[in-house]
Write a protein that holds these residues in place. Structure first.
Motif, PDB file in Angstrom:
ATOM      1  N   UNK A 167       0.851  -1.201   0.000  1.00  0.00           N
ATOM      2  CA  UNK A 167       0.000   0.000   0.000  1.00  0.00           C
ATOM      3  C   UNK A 167       0.880   1.242   0.000  1.00  0.00           C
ATOM      4  N   UNK A 168       1.972   1.197   0.756  1.00  0.00           N
ATOM      5  CA  UNK A 168       2.900   2.323   0.767  1.00  0.00           C
ATOM      6  C   UNK A 168       3.427   2.608  -0.629  1.00  0.00           C
ATOM      7  N   UNK A 169       3.766   1.550  -1.380  1.00  0.00           N
ATOM      8  CA  UNK A 169       4.283   1.753  -2.741  1.00  0.00           C
ATOM      9  C   UNK A 169       3.222   2.369  -3.651  1.00  0.00           C
ATOM     10  N   UNK A 170       1.970   1.997  -3.434  1.00  0.00           N
ATOM     11  CA  UNK A 170       0.889   2.589  -4.232  1.00  0.00           C
ATOM     12  C   UNK A 170       0.768   4.088  -3.940  1.00  0.00           C
ATOM     13  N   UNK A 171       0.941   4.459  -2.668  1.00  0.00           N
ATOM     14  CA  UNK A 171       0.921   5.883  -2.310  1.00  0.00           C
ATOM     15  C   UNK A 171       2.095   6.611  -2.966  1.00  0.00           C
ATOM     16  N   UNK A 172       3.267   6.027  -2.847  1.00  0.00           N
ATOM     17  CA  UNK A 172       4.454   6.656  -3.436  1.00  0.00           C
ATOM     18  C   UNK A 172       4.307   6.814  -4.949  1.00  0.00           C
ATOM     19  N   UNK A 173       3.712   5.815  -5.580  1.00  0.00           N
ATOM     20  CA  UNK A 173       3.491   5.881  -7.027  1.00  0.00           C
ATOM     21  C   UNK A 173       2.533   7.014  -7.381  1.00  0.00           C
ATOM     22  N   UNK A 174       1.470   7.175  -6.572  1.00  0.00           N
ATOM     23  CA  UNK A 174       0.531   8.267  -6.842  1.00  0.00           C
ATOM     24  C   UNK A 174       1.217   9.617  -6.671  1.00  0.00           C
ATOM     25  N   UNK A 175       2.021   9.754  -5.627  1.00  0.00           N
ATOM     26  CA  UNK A 175       2.723  11.021  -5.403  1.00  0.00           C
ATOM     27  C   UNK A 175       3.636  11.335  -6.584  1.00  0.00           C
ATOM     28  N   UNK A 176       4.384  10.327  -7.046  1.00  0.00           N
ATOM     29  CA  UNK A 176       5.297  10.528  -8.181  1.00  0.00           C
ATOM     30  C   UNK A 176       4.534  10.910  -9.436  1.00  0.00           C
ATOM     31  N   UNK A 177       3.375  10.287  -9.650  1.00  0.00           N
ATOM     32  CA  UNK A 177       2.580  10.576 -10.849  1.00  0.00           C
ATOM     33  C   UNK A 177       2.024  11.995 -10.809  1.00  0.00           C
ATOM     34  N   UNK A 178       1.463  12.377  -9.680  1.00  0.00           N
ATOM     35  CA  UNK A 178       0.832  13.694  -9.568  1.00  0.00           C
ATOM     36  C   UNK A 178       1.872  14.817  -9.616  1.00  0.00           C
ATOM     37  N   UNK A 179       3.003  14.607  -8.966  1.00  0.00           N
ATOM     38  CA  UNK A 179       4.019  15.668  -8.917  1.00  0.00           C
ATOM     39  C   UNK A 179       4.958  15.642 -10.111  1.00  0.00           C
ATOM     40  N   UNK A 180       4.956  14.530 -10.862  1.00  0.00           N
ATOM     41  CA  UNK A 180       5.902  14.407 -11.981  1.00  0.00           C
ATOM     42  C   UNK A 180       7.345  14.377 -11.506  1.00  0.00           C
ATOM     43  N   UNK A 181       7.549  13.959 -10.263  1.00  0.00           N
ATOM     44  CA  UNK A 181       8.901  13.899  -9.719  1.00  0.00           C
ATOM     45  C   UNK A 181       9.426  15.231  -9.207  1.00  0.00           C
ATOM     46  N   UNK A 182       8.612  16.273  -9.272  1.00  0.00           N
ATOM     47  CA  UNK A 182       9.013  17.584  -8.767  1.00  0.00           C
ATOM     48  C   UNK A 182       8.641  17.687  -7.295  1.00  0.00           C
ATOM     49  N   UNK A 183       9.144  18.683  -6.566  1.00  0.00           N
ATOM     50  CA  UNK A 183       8.734  18.851  -5.164  1.00  0.00           C
ATOM     51  C   UNK A 183       7.224  19.027  -5.035  1.00  0.00           C
ATOM     52  N   UNK A 184       6.679  18.522  -3.939  1.00  0.00           N
ATOM     53  CA  UNK A 184       5.243  18.652  -3.678  1.00  0.00           C
ATOM     54  C   UNK A 184       4.878  20.125  -3.534  1.00  0.00           C
ATOM     55  N   UNK A 185       3.830  20.527  -4.235  1.00  0.00           N
ATOM     56  CA  UNK A 185       3.330  21.902  -4.148  1.00  0.00           C
ATOM     57  C   UNK A 185       1.852  21.885  -3.769  1.00  0.00           C
ATOM     58  N   UNK A 186       1.363  23.060  -3.416  1.00  0.00           N
ATOM     59  CA  UNK A 186      -0.010  23.159  -2.958  1.00  0.00           C
ATOM     60  C   UNK A 186      -1.027  22.626  -3.939  1.00  0.00           C
ATOM     61  N   UNK A 187      -0.798  22.863  -5.232  1.00  0.00           N
ATOM     62  CA  UNK A 187      -1.783  22.441  -6.231  1.00  0.00           C
ATOM     63  C   UNK A 187      -1.846  20.925  -6.406  1.00  0.00           C
ATOM     64  N   UNK A 188      -0.874  20.205  -5.853  1.00  0.00           N
ATOM     65  CA  UNK A 188      -0.878  18.741  -5.970  1.00  0.00           C
ATOM     66  C   UNK A 188      -1.813  18.080  -4.952  1.00  0.00           C
ATOM     67  N   UNK A 189      -2.019  18.718  -3.811  1.00  0.00           N
ATOM     68  CA  UNK A 189      -2.588  18.028  -2.655  1.00  0.00           C
ATOM     69  C   UNK A 189      -3.986  17.472  -2.918  1.00  0.00           C
ATOM     70  N   UNK A 190      -4.863  18.264  -3.498  1.00  0.00           N
ATOM     71  CA  UNK A 190      -6.236  17.793  -3.688  1.00  0.00           C
ATOM     72  C   UNK A 190      -6.332  16.678  -4.719  1.00  0.00           C
ATOM     73  N   UNK A 191      -5.291  16.493  -5.538  1.00  0.00           N
ATOM     74  CA  UNK A 191      -5.300  15.419  -6.540  1.00  0.00           C
ATOM     75  C   UNK A 191      -4.800  14.091  -5.988  1.00  0.00           C
ATOM     76  N   UNK A 192      -4.296  14.087  -4.770  1.00  0.00           N
ATOM     77  CA  UNK A 192      -3.753  12.858  -4.177  1.00  0.00           C
ATOM     78  C   UNK A 192      -4.885  12.052  -3.535  1.00  0.00           C
ATOM     79  N   UNK A 193      -5.753  11.506  -4.380  1.00  0.00           N
ATOM     80  CA  UNK A 193      -6.960  10.831  -3.904  1.00  0.00           C
ATOM     81  C   UNK A 193      -6.644   9.593  -3.066  1.00  0.00           C
ATOM     82  N   UNK A 194      -5.769   8.720  -3.565  1.00  0.00           N
ATOM     83  CA  UNK A 194      -5.485   7.491  -2.825  1.00  0.00           C
ATOM     84  C   UNK A 194      -4.744   7.797  -1.521  1.00  0.00           C
TER      85      UNK A 194
END
Length: 400
Positions: free
Chosen positions: A234-261
Motif C-alpha cells: 500500500x505504501x508503494x501505491x501511495x508513493x506511485x501516486x505522489x510521483x505521478x501527480x508531482x511528476x517527480x518535482x517537489x510537492x506543491x499546494x496544487x498537488x494536494x487535492x489530486x492525491x486521492x489514494x
C-alpha cells in the motif's frame, strides 16, 4: 448508555442534538485550559462562536495555508535526512513537532512563538491526567479531590494560558496587516449579529485550535505511518501516486487535492485508529433513545473506536484497506458508521484543515523516505481524550 447503531448515533448527534450537551465530563476535563471556547461552549454561546469562526476554515482560506504546511513538512524531511543511515526515531513525537509547527505557522505567521517543545510538553502534561478527571466526574467527586498528575496538569495549563495571552497581546491588535488565523479571528464576527469575539474568546479559541489542531492530526499521521510500515504494498501505491501527480518535482499546494489514494489511506488509518475515539454527550431532558428511556444527566457515549471496527458495519473490519474510501464505496454506506470528526452541528470545525495538512505532510515525507517499525514492537493504544501509542512509535528511517 453506549450508542452504536447508526440511526441512534444520528439521533444523538444530529436529529436531537439540542437535547444533549457536551456535559460535565467535558467541561471538567477541558474547561480549565480551554475556557468557554467552541469545543466547550453550549447553546447560543456555541452557535455564535461557530458562525463567527466558520469562514476561517473555508477551502479558499485553507489553500493559502498549504505552502506553510508543506514548508514545515520539508523541514522535518531535511532533519530526518541529516540523521545517520537507519536511525531510529519516535514518529509520534516527530509528528507532534511537525504539526505543532504547522499550527503555529498558520495561526501566528511570522511570529516568534517560543519553544515548541515546551508547548508540546505542556499539552501532554495536561492531557495525561484527564482520564482521572473523567473518572472522578462519573463518581460525582467534588473538584477539589486530588488525583495523580494534578499539579503537573496545573503547571501545563498555566503555561499554555500565559503563552497564548502573551501572543495575543503582542500580535493580535497590531497595526501590521496579517492573514494568519489569530489575526483573522480577532476580526471575525457573527454574521447574524455582527458580534466580535472578546480578548478572552480569542485566547480560548486559539488555544483550542493549537491543542486540538496539532494533536489529532499528529496522531492520524503516526498511526498512518505505522500501518504503511505493516503494508509496504500500500505504501508503494501511495508513493506511485505522489510521483505521478508531482511528476517527480517537489510537492506543491496544487498537488494536494489530486492525491486521492493518499487521502484514502489517511481516512482508513483514522478508521482503525481514530484520534478522537470516544464522543460523550449528556442528556438535557427525559427522552427515548431506541428502546430505552433516559433521564437528564445520563451520560451517552458513542464509542467511535468500536463503531469503526464493528463487524456488522464493515467487511473484515480489522483489515487495513484504503479502497474502503474510494468515492463510490463511501457513497454506498451509512455516513454514521465513520466518525473521526464527529457528526452533526458539532462536527469538528477544523476537519478540512486536518485532512489537507495530513495529506501534505504524508506526501512530502513519503516522496523521500520510508519508515519501518522497530522489529517486534507492538504499539499499545492509550486513551487520554485522544488515542496515543502508549510507548511512542519507534521506527527506522530508510532513505531510497
Amino acid at each position: 448508555m453506549f450508542v452504536m447503531c447508526p440511526a441512534l448515533i444520528r439521533q444523538v448527534l444530529v436529529d436531537e442534538a439540542d437535547s444533549f450537551e457536551k456535559g460535565a465530563m467535558t467541561r471538567r476535563a477541558l474547561g480549565p485550559v480551554l475556557g468557554d471556547a467552541i469545543l466547550i461552549a453550549e447553546g447560543a454561546r456555541w452557535r455564535w462562536q461557530r458562525r463567527a469562526a466558520a469562514p476561517l476554515f473555508r477551502r479558499e482560506q485553507l489553500l493559502d495555508f498549504l505552502p506553510l504546511m508543506i514548508a514545515a513538512a520539508e523541514r522535518t524531511r531535511q532533519r530526518w535526512l541529516s540523521f545517520p543511515a537507519a536511525s531510529e526515531i519516535d514518529v509520534a513525537r516527530e509528528m507532534m513537532r511537525t504539526t505543532l509547527n504547522i499550527v503555529l505557522a498558520t495561526m501566528l505567521s511570522g511570529s516568534s512563538v517560543g519553544d515548541p517543545a515546551h508547548i508540546e510538553r505542556a499539552i501532554a502534561d495536561y492531557l495525561e491526567s484527564t482520564s482521572w478527571v473523567m473518572a472522578l466526574t462519573i463518581l460525582g467527586a467534588p473538584r477539589w479531590v486530588p488525583y495523580p498528575g494534578m499539579r503537573k496538569a496545573a503547571r501545563g495549563r498555566d503555561f499554555l494560558k500565559q503563552f497564548v495571552a502573551d501572543l495575543t497581546n503582542k500580535i493580535a491588535y497590531s497595526e501590521v496587516p496579517r492573514n494568519d488565523l489569530l489575526s483573522l479571528l480577532t476580526r471575525a464576527n457573527d454574521p447574524q449579529t455582527g458580534r466580535l469575539m472578546s480578548e478572552t474568546d480569542v485566547r480560548d479559541n486559539i488555544l483550542t485550535f493549537v491543542m486540538a489542531g496539532h494533536e489529532t492530526t499528529a496522531l492520524a499521521l503516526t498511526w498512518t505511518f505505522y500501518l504503511l510500515s505493516l503494508h509496504p504494498e500500500i505504501e508503494e501505491r501511495v508513493r506511485s501516486e505522489i510521483a505521478t501527480i508531482t511528476g517527480g518535482t517537489p510537492v506543491r499546494g496544487e498537488h494536494i487535492e489530486s492525491l486521492q489514494y493518499t487521502q484514502q489511506v489517511i481516512q482508513e488509518a483514522m478508521r482503525l485508529y481514530p484520534p478522537a475515539p470516544l464522543i460523550v454527550r449528556e442528556a438535557r431532558r427525559v427522552l427515548r433513545v431506541g428502546t430505552e428511556n433516559i433521564g437528564p444527566g445520563t451520560f451517552v457515549y458513542v464509542p467511535v473506536y468500536a463503531v469503526h471496527r464493528h463487524e456488522g458495519f464493515w467487511d473484515r473490519p480489522d483489515l487495513f484497506d484504503p479502497d474502503r474510501f474510494a468515492p463510490e464505496a463511501v457513497k454506498a454506506r451509512d455516513q454514521y458508521i465513520y466518525l473521526p470528526f464527529g457528526a452533526g452541528p458539532h462536527i469538528c470545525i477544523g476537519m478540512s484543515f486536518a485532512l489537507m495538512e495530513a495529506t501534505a505532510v504524508l506526501a512530502v515525507l513519503l516522496a523521500s523516505l520510508r519508515l519501518r517499525l522497530r522489529p517486534g514492537y507492538i504499539p499499545r493504544p492509550k486513551l487520554r481524550v485522544t488515542l496515543r501509542p502508549a510507548g511512542g512509535m519507534p521506527m527506522r528511517l530508510i532513505a531510497p
